[in-house]
Design a protein around this motif. Structure first.
Motif, PDB file in Angstrom:
ATOM      1  N   LYS A  79      -8.351 -17.438  28.481  1.00  0.00           N
ATOM      2  CA  LYS A  79      -8.802 -16.843  28.864  1.00  0.00           C
ATOM      3  C   LYS A  79     -10.219 -17.740  29.759  1.00  0.00           C
ATOM      4  O   LYS A  79     -11.170 -17.676  29.547  1.00  0.00           O
ATOM      5  CB  LYS A  79      -8.540 -15.852  29.329  1.00  0.00           C
ATOM      6  N   MET A  80     -10.415 -18.632  29.367  1.00  0.00           N
ATOM      7  CA  MET A  80     -12.280 -19.246  29.058  1.00  0.00           C
ATOM      8  C   MET A  80     -12.684 -18.549  29.942  1.00  0.00           C
ATOM      9  O   MET A  80     -13.987 -19.158  30.094  1.00  0.00           O
ATOM     10  CB  MET A  80     -11.742 -20.871  29.297  1.00  0.00           C
ATOM     11  N   SER A  81     -12.297 -18.318  31.627  1.00  0.00           N
ATOM     12  CA  SER A  81     -13.068 -18.547  32.753  1.00  0.00           C
ATOM     13  C   SER A  81     -13.992 -17.481  32.842  1.00  0.00           C
ATOM     14  O   SER A  81     -14.964 -16.636  32.470  1.00  0.00           O
ATOM     15  CB  SER A  81     -12.609 -18.480  34.020  1.00  0.00           C
ATOM     16  N   ARG A  82     -12.900 -16.003  32.040  1.00  0.00           N
ATOM     17  CA  ARG A  82     -13.341 -14.456  32.038  1.00  0.00           C
ATOM     18  C   ARG A  82     -14.406 -14.563  30.451  1.00  0.00           C
ATOM     19  O   ARG A  82     -14.911 -14.218  30.480  1.00  0.00           O
ATOM     20  CB  ARG A  82     -12.215 -13.800  31.730  1.00  0.00           C
ATOM     21  N   ALA A  83     -13.732 -15.120  29.963  1.00  0.00           N
ATOM     22  CA  ALA A  83     -14.451 -15.778  28.334  1.00  0.00           C
ATOM     23  C   ALA A  83     -16.146 -15.830  28.771  1.00  0.00           C
ATOM     24  O   ALA A  83     -17.435 -15.007  28.149  1.00  0.00           O
ATOM     25  CB  ALA A  83     -14.225 -16.163  27.570  1.00  0.00           C
ATOM     26  N   GLY A  84     -16.225 -16.860  29.303  1.00  0.00           N
ATOM     27  CA  GLY A  84     -17.565 -17.690  30.269  1.00  0.00           C
ATOM     28  C   GLY A  84     -17.856 -15.959  30.752  1.00  0.00           C
ATOM     29  O   GLY A  84     -19.629 -16.429  30.464  1.00  0.00           O
TER      30      GLY A  84
END
Length: 231
Positions: A79-84
């Motif tokens: 979940k890269m957007s959340r990680a960002g």
């Protein structure tokens, strides 16, 4: 009436989610007695002597540390957007927010997700397993108990070399969190006939909601209004 309908009645069949119920109930009673005898008095004293802005700042500080673990777990779930968002929160709050004491990131539109390793295991298909009440730590499942080990390894406080500082901060975090839940505890104790079943059902449904990012598959045999309950 809703609360009464959800309370467990003595002598009913064992819940299939809770095959360890006799052990869990004994541990739950121990935790409640320990909490009332030691933790609650300290938490009430802490809330009484700590000004509200300071209390909020301490809570923000520990929430900022939790974004480290959340970022790692969001990466593990791709979940890269959340990680960002978690990384952005950590950067902004640790700098502009003075080490996290001020939650600037929320005000600029970066939401807090607070993913943990138990959620990551659930995301990849590991079933929760039996409900488990752990001594001192409270409600869990077999999956979340395993996940707790991963969370401990990723906890920034673990890397502190001075044990006095480490355990001091851990103690403050526990008391601060307990103080924030004092009102919730009073409401739950007054509202429920069977406090054990109340906490178990709320915990299991809340975890199911978190694993599925707020859109869990519905179980027709269970009530669904606990999705919004925070524990």
């Amino acid at each position: 009436m809703l609360l009464l309908g959800c309370a467990s009645k003595p002598g009913r069949e064992v819940d299939p989610r809770d095959p360890l119920e006799p052990f869990n109930r004994a541990t739950f009673r121990f935790n409640m007695d320990f909490d009332k005898a030691f933790v609650q008095p300290v938490a009430r004293g802490y809330r009484k002597v700590t000004p509200e802005p300071v209390d909020r700042g301490i809570t923000n500080f520990f929430n900022n540390l939790a974004d480290v673990t959340s970022a790692v777990n969001n990466v593990l779930q791709f979940k890269m957007s959340r990680a960002g968002s978690d990384v952005g929160r950590l950067f902004i709050n640790s700098t502009v927010g003075v080490l996290g004491f001020v939650d600037v990131a929320t005000n600029v539109g970066l939401p807090s997700y607070k993913e943990d390793f138990g959620q990551t295991l659930g995301y990849w298909g590991l079933e929760p397993g039996a409900y488990l009440v752990t001594p001192f730590l409270g409600p869990s499942t077999m999956r979340d108990a395993i996940g707790m080990g991963g969370d401990i390894v990723m906890d920034p406080l673990v890397n502190l070399k001075k044990h006095q500082v480490h355990w001091g901060l851990v103690g403050v975090r526990v008391i601060d969190r307990r103080a924030d839940l004092l009102t919730t505890t009073e409401i739950v104790e007054e509202a429920s006939i069977d406090l054990y079943s109340f906490v178990r059902d709320a915990y299991l449904q809340r975890r199911q909601t978190l694993v599925h990012d707020g859109n869990p598959p519905r179980d027709a045999s269970q009530p669904d209004f606990w999705d919004e309950v925070e524990f």
